[in-house]
Design a protein around this motif. Structure first.
Motif, PDB file in Angstrom:
ATOM      1  N   HIS A 205       0.836  -1.212   0.000  1.00 34.34           N
ATOM      2  CA  HIS A 205       0.000   0.000   0.000  1.00 34.34           C
ATOM      3  C   HIS A 205       0.871   1.263   0.000  1.00 34.34           C
ATOM      4  CE1 HIS A 205      -4.069  -1.459   0.144  1.00 34.34           C
ATOM      5  NE2 HIS A 205      -3.802  -2.297   1.162  1.00 34.34           N
ATOM      6  N   TYR A 206       1.959   1.237   0.752  1.00 32.73           N
ATOM      7  CA  TYR A 206       2.862   2.406   0.810  1.00 32.73           C
ATOM      8  C   TYR A 206       3.432   2.705  -0.576  1.00 32.73           C
ATOM      9  CZ  TYR A 206       7.007   5.173   2.075  1.00 32.73           C
ATOM     10  OH  TYR A 206       7.967   6.148   2.164  1.00 32.73           O
ATOM     11  N   THR A 233      -3.972   5.253   3.904  1.00 35.23           N
ATOM     12  CA  THR A 233      -4.823   4.968   5.056  1.00 35.23           C
ATOM     13  C   THR A 233      -4.324   3.741   5.813  1.00 35.23           C
ATOM     14  OG1 THR A 233      -6.807   6.010   4.174  1.00 35.23           O
ATOM     15  CG2 THR A 233      -7.125   4.193   5.709  1.00 35.23           C
ATOM     16  N   TRP A 234      -3.872   2.731   5.073  1.00 36.71           N
ATOM     17  CA  TRP A 234      -3.396   1.504   5.699  1.00 36.71           C
ATOM     18  C   TRP A 234      -2.146   1.756   6.549  1.00 36.71           C
ATOM     19  CZ3 TRP A 234      -5.985  -3.094   5.383  1.00 36.71           C
ATOM     20  CH2 TRP A 234      -7.015  -3.163   4.438  1.00 36.71           C
ATOM     21  N   PRO A 243     -10.154   7.967   3.365  1.00 33.55           N
ATOM     22  CA  PRO A 243      -8.889   8.679   3.613  1.00 33.55           C
ATOM     23  C   PRO A 243      -8.583   8.732   5.105  1.00 33.55           C
ATOM     24  CG  PRO A 243     -10.242   9.886   2.057  1.00 33.55           C
ATOM     25  CD  PRO A 243     -11.123   8.804   2.608  1.00 33.55           C
ATOM     26  N   ALA A 244      -7.314   8.613   5.451  1.00 34.48           N
ATOM     27  CA  ALA A 244      -6.907   8.693   6.857  1.00 34.48           C
ATOM     28  C   ALA A 244      -7.146  10.096   7.396  1.00 34.48           C
ATOM     29  CB  ALA A 244      -5.426   8.334   6.975  1.00 34.48           C
ATOM     30  N   THR A 245      -7.292  10.152   8.712  1.00 32.50           N
ATOM     31  CA  THR A 245      -7.467  11.447   9.377  1.00 32.50           C
ATOM     32  C   THR A 245      -6.379  11.626  10.417  1.00 32.50           C
ATOM     33  OG1 THR A 245      -8.927  10.500  11.052  1.00 32.50           O
ATOM     34  CG2 THR A 245      -9.971  11.374   9.040  1.00 32.50           C
ATOM     35  N   ILE A 246      -6.068  12.876  10.694  1.00 30.03           N
ATOM     36  CA  ILE A 246      -5.008  13.174  11.668  1.00 30.03           C
ATOM     37  C   ILE A 246      -5.424  12.704  13.053  1.00 30.03           C
ATOM     38  CG2 ILE A 246      -3.747  15.068  12.783  1.00 30.03           C
ATOM     39  CD1 ILE A 246      -3.920  16.559  10.115  1.00 30.03           C
ATOM     40  N   ARG A 261       6.667   9.815   6.188  1.00 30.22           N
ATOM     41  CA  ARG A 261       6.619  10.116   4.748  1.00 30.22           C
ATOM     42  C   ARG A 261       5.219   9.896   4.184  1.00 30.22           C
ATOM     43  NH1 ARG A 261      11.379  10.730   1.989  1.00 30.22           N
ATOM     44  NH2 ARG A 261      10.445   9.880   0.084  1.00 30.22           N
ATOM     45  N   ALA A 262       4.508   8.906   4.703  1.00 32.26           N
ATOM     46  CA  ALA A 262       3.120   8.705   4.267  1.00 32.26           C
ATOM     47  C   ALA A 262       2.247   9.886   4.677  1.00 32.26           C
ATOM     48  CB  ALA A 262       2.575   7.404   4.848  1.00 32.26           C
ATOM     49  N   ALA A 263       2.477  10.415   5.893  1.00 34.31           N
ATOM     50  CA  ALA A 263       1.709  11.579   6.354  1.00 34.31           C
ATOM     51  C   ALA A 263       1.989  12.788   5.467  1.00 34.31           C
ATOM     52  CB  ALA A 263       2.058  11.880   7.811  1.00 34.31           C
TER      53      ALA A 263
END
Length: 941
Positions: A205-206, A233-234, A243-246, A261-263
């Motif tokens: 995923h990354y 997100t993973w 989508p991921a959230t903070i 780096r994903a963030a």
């Protein structure tokens, strides 16, 4: 040769495996036997794995796979696939990576049983790494445009592959989780398999997320950015499919590089989807984290810059740029380096900022002004970093007109273009491109560039580009340096070049040393070279030479460890304005590892020897020791070179050894040990027949005698010196002088203790012996004045002879003393010591010599201050001699004395004069002395 390389490599592999197998068989067995072949293969495999010989392990497994029966091929293929995956991760060069990637693909194609998630991820990741390099270069508008579409297609294909791998890994995770919940199987094995599958899922995923990010960035489409956010997100503890959230991101996980780096990629994708607030929130979250990887810290300003530029938030981008430049200065200060308040952006950030501003389309006047300011900062920082190629590339890429026609940046860019054209013409004309061109066309092009750089430095806004002005001044100096050679005013142009280089060095020096020291030292070096050329045209010019000396001194003070420092040190040491002592100190600063170390030491030893020879008094001994300290290491070096057959080194060593001996034996207290070491070196060169002993045979024997005498062995010294007249008469005379000086010194010492003792008489005899040898060897003189040095020998030998006469009534010594003292007085008629000595010896002879004695006493009376102690003594000695040879005249002279000096004189002379008066009164007026001749009358006083 190339055709046989695989076979050769295979043979080397077989040999290596044989060595490994031998090592394994020598190890004690730790497992039950299952068959000799299996045991050996397993042992070799384990050995290679344990010792990190992974490439050999891959070759071993490949060989096993090629000959393995079908029932074990799958197991071996799986292990080989894992090894290929490991080697792909460890590849240190692109060639290694390509080689292992090719072998991995061949394995998957030829052996389906080798299919593994690990290998497929590694193979896809290798392709991703190549595409990533293109994408990041494209971000800076580097590389050809046509590779963008190819790279996007490759990334789209990779996204599909990573999706498949992620889906497969996820299904594996879910199956293992169900198995774990049901409590089936070995818990430890399940736990390991579950961790491995989760790692595969996250990694896939990354890499899929970053592939989508780069597609969106290069294509300008927002859809790939949206997909990228779902993949990240993973990694960021988000809900799959959203989508991921903070809020769901645990801050402590940002210490892991892939999470941080994903963030940042989430923020970048949000910016590409026109959601700047979310983008900045993600960036802030990473920046606030207490621990973040260096890779993520380096990526953060890049993401911020791109997000703010995309949103046309130019004022905030200006603030960010200012903050980054201040941070750079703060970093320098923390390292203990004095730096300006603002430091230039890194080359990558400055190039990115330049691209963002060149591509900007500001809508308002204020925005346009902000973009122009940012563009100038970007170009200024690139120039300050010495990245002239980037500046020229940007001007070519976006058009020279984007820089304008006025101002510092515009003139600098045009000057840089002209300079590059001049360099091309210089190379095309042939000759040394690092020296001034002799081609008039290339020279004219250089001077055009110089004119543009001058304009840049004179522009009103030049002061805004403090760090970049140093680069412009450097380029102005280079343009003048290379272009002045064919111009009629070359001297003036090279002087201007030196000024420009010096200006450049000062501007760069104002910045942090680690950021500009290299270019600052280069600028100072070029300033010196420019003045060399100017002096070549000007001839002797004390002002230019002094200026060059000051530049060299500044260079040596600032960069003493530079490779060029040694050459400048040697050159500076030859300047006439420096004293020999200053030159020596400079030369001794050349480090031992420098190619000029030997040259500098030799020059220092020559100067030190000259100083020793010219010195007098107390300094002479100190300078002799100083010379030896400098010269002895050089002598050792030359001796080593000479032993390898270097005749020039042998000649240098011979001269240096002779000089060391001369200095050590010429001291007030000679140093025979140090002299003998140098003499041993000289003798070894003679023995090795690399130095001809003929011309220096006499000198060698003389030095041997000198060393023996300094050690107190006069017998040995005399034995050595006896052969000198046949070898070299010059050194025979020198030996006589040496023995004479030694005897004279000994005489003075023993005579002070016991003037009448046998030691004093023996020393006096030696003074006479060697003094006579010196006198005999001296060239005959006419009636003119004698050599002053020889007069001193006459006087000392006469004194020694007189003492021997007094001790043993040796008339030969008496007559020698008279002869020598007369020679002294012929050249120095007022020499008081010679007058007294001759008077006493002449009195002892009597007869006609009394007249000589009387004359000497009269000279002494005339030369002494009246009524002084020596005057009274000389007067009394005159009267006592007259008493013997002419008593009447003695009474007459004494009477005159007593009339002139009623108190006669101080003690003891008053009593002596009265006693003389009583004796003369008793003798009567007609009495004459026993030494008087019938013709001697009263005309003696």
């Amino acid at each position: 040769m190339q055709r046989h390389e695989p076979a050769t490599r295979h043979r080397r592999w077989k040999a290596a495996c044989a060595s490994v197998l031998l090592a394994v068989l020598c190890c004690p067995a730790s497992a039950p036997a299952r068959g000799p072949v299996d045991d050996a293969d397993q042992a070799v495999e384990q050995y290679l794995q344990d010792h990190g010989l992974i490439a050999l392990l891959a070759q071993h497994l490949g060989d096993r796979l090629a000959s393995a029966p079908p029932d074990v091929r799958g197991e071996i293929a799986q292990r080989l696939a894992a090894v290929y995956a490991q080697l792909l991760e460890q590849a240190s060069t692109a060639a290694e990576q390509d080689d292992w990637e090719r072998k991995g693909r061949e394995l998957l194609e030829n052996v389906p049983e080798a299919d593994s998630v690990e290998l497929r991820i590694s193979l896809a990741r290798a392709s991703f790494t190549r595409a990533e390099r293109v994408a990041e270069r494209r971000r800076l508008r580097l590389g050809p445009q046509d590779e963008v579409e190819t790279t996007v297609r490759q990334l789209e294909d990779l996204v599909l592959r990573f999706r498949d791998i992620a889906g497969e890994a996820n299904r594996r995770v879910e199956a293992l989780e169900r198995q774990e919940e049901a409590g089936r199987g070995d818990s430890e094995v399940l736990s390991q398999a579950l961790a491995e599958s989760r790692r595969h899922r996250s990694l896939a995923h990354y890499l899929a997320g970053w592939s989508c990010t780069y597609i969106a960035e290069m294509s300008g489409r927002s859809e790939p950015a949206a997909e990228a956010m779902l993949h990240f997100t993973w990694i960021l503890n988000g809900v799959p499919g959203k989508p991921a959230t903070i809020e769901r991101l645990p801050e402590q996980t940002l210490k892991y590089d892939h999470v941080a780096r994903a963030a940042l990629a989430m923020g970048h994708c949000a910016a590409m989807r026109e959601d700047l607030d979310s983008a900045l929130a993600w960036f802030d979250a990473v920046e606030r984290a207490p621990e973040v990887s260096p890779s993520a810290i380096e990526l953060l300003p890049i993401m911020r810059m791109m997000a703010l530029a995309r949103a046309e938030r130019w004022k905030e981008l200006e603030e960010l740029t200012l903050e980054l430049r201040r941070d750079a200065a703060h970093v320098q200060a923390q390292r203990g380096v004095q730096a300006a308040e603002l430091q230039p952006l890194s080359s990558a950030l400055a190039r990115l900022l330049a691209v963002l501003t060149f591509e900007a389309q500001p809508r308002t006047t204020a925005e346009k002004a902000g973009v122009e300011r940012l563009m100038r900062v970007a170009l200024s920082d690139l120039m300050a970093r010495g990245e002239m190629g980037h500046v020229l590339d940007l001007a070519t890429l976006f058009g020279q007109d984007r820089l304008g026609t006025e101002g510092f940046v515009a003139n600098h860019a045009r000057g840089l273009k002209a300079y590059n054209e001049a360099r091309a013409a210089h190379r095309a004309a042939g000759g040394n491109e690092n020296e001034p061109t002799q081609d008039s066309e290339a020279g004219a092009k250089y001077l055009v560039a110089a004119d543009l750089f001058r304009h840049a430095l004179r522009e009103p806004d030049a002061g805004e580009f403090e760090t970049a002005r140093g680069s412009t001044a450097m380029l102005l100096g280079l343009s003048l340096y290379y272009g002045a050679g064919t111009h009629s005013n070359s001297r003036e142009l090279w002087e201007e070049a030196a000024e420009s280089f010096e200006q450049a060095s000062r501007i760069v020096d104002d910045r942090a040393k680690d950021g500009g020291g290299g270019r600052a030292s280069e600028a100072l070096w070029m300033a010196v070279r420019s003045l060399d050329l100017a002096l070549g045209r000007a001839g002797d010019d004390a002002g230019l030479e002094r200026r060059r000396g000051e530049l060299i001194d500044r260079y040596l003070a600032a960069y003493p460890d530079s490779p060029r420092a040694a050459a400048l040190t040697v050159r500076r040491a030859t300047d006439e304005e420096l004293s020999p002592r200053e030159s020596i100190e400079l030369l001794l600063k050349v480090p031992e590892g420098s190619a000029l170390y030997e040259t500098a030491r030799r020059q220092a030893s020559r100067l030190a020897y000259d100083m020793y020879r010219a010195a007098a008094g107390a300094d002479r001994d100190w300078l002799a020791l100083r010379f030896a300290e400098i010269a002895e290491p050089v002598l050792a070096l030359d001796r080593r070179w000479a032993s390898s057959g270097d005749t020039k080194a042998a000649e240098r060593a011979a001269v240096l050894a002779r000089r060391i001996i001369d200095a050590m034996m010429g001291m007030t207290v000679p140093n025979p040990d140090r002299a003998e070491r140098a003499l041993d070196t000289l003798m070894s060169l003679v023995s090795a027949r690399v130095v001809d002993a003929g011309p220096i045979a006499g000198e060698i024997e003389y030095r041997r005698a000198q060393i023996a005498l300094a050690r107190g062995d006069r017998v040995a010294a005399e034995r050595i010196a006896d052969g000198l007249p046949q070898i070299d008469p010059r050194f025979a005379e020198a030996a006589a002088r040496m023995f004479y000086r030694d005897a004279l010194l000994r005489l003075r010492i023993v005579a002070a203790q016991d003037p009448d003792g046998e030691d004093a008489r023996e020393a006096a005899r030696l003074v006479v012996k060697y003094g006579k040898a010196i006198i005999a060897a001296a060239p005959p003189t006419a009636d003119g004045p004698e050599d002053p040095a020889l007069l001193g020998v006459y006087a000392e030998v006469a004194q020694a002879a007189a003492s021997l006469w007094a001790a043993a009534q040796d008339m030969e010594m008496r007559d020698l003393g008279v002869l020598l003292l007369k020679r002294v007085l012929r050249s120095q008629p007022n020499d008081a010591r010679a007058l007294r000595g001759l008077a006493e010896l002449a009195e002892s002879i009597g007869g006609n010599e009394n007249e000589v004695a009387l004359g000497c006493w009269r000279m002494l009376i005339a030369g002494r201050e009246p009524l002084s102690e020596p005057w009274f003594e000389a007067k009394w000695r005159l009267l006592t001699l007259l008493e013997r040879v002419d008593p009447d005249r003695a009474r007459e002279v004494l009477a005159q004395h007593m009339v002139l000096y009623p108190d006669v004189g101080p003690a003891p002379w008053a009593e002596r004069f009265r006693e003389l008066e009583r004796r003369l009164s008793k003798r009567g007026s007609s009495t004459t002395g026993s030494d008087a001749s019938p013709r001697q009358g009263a005309r003696h006083a």
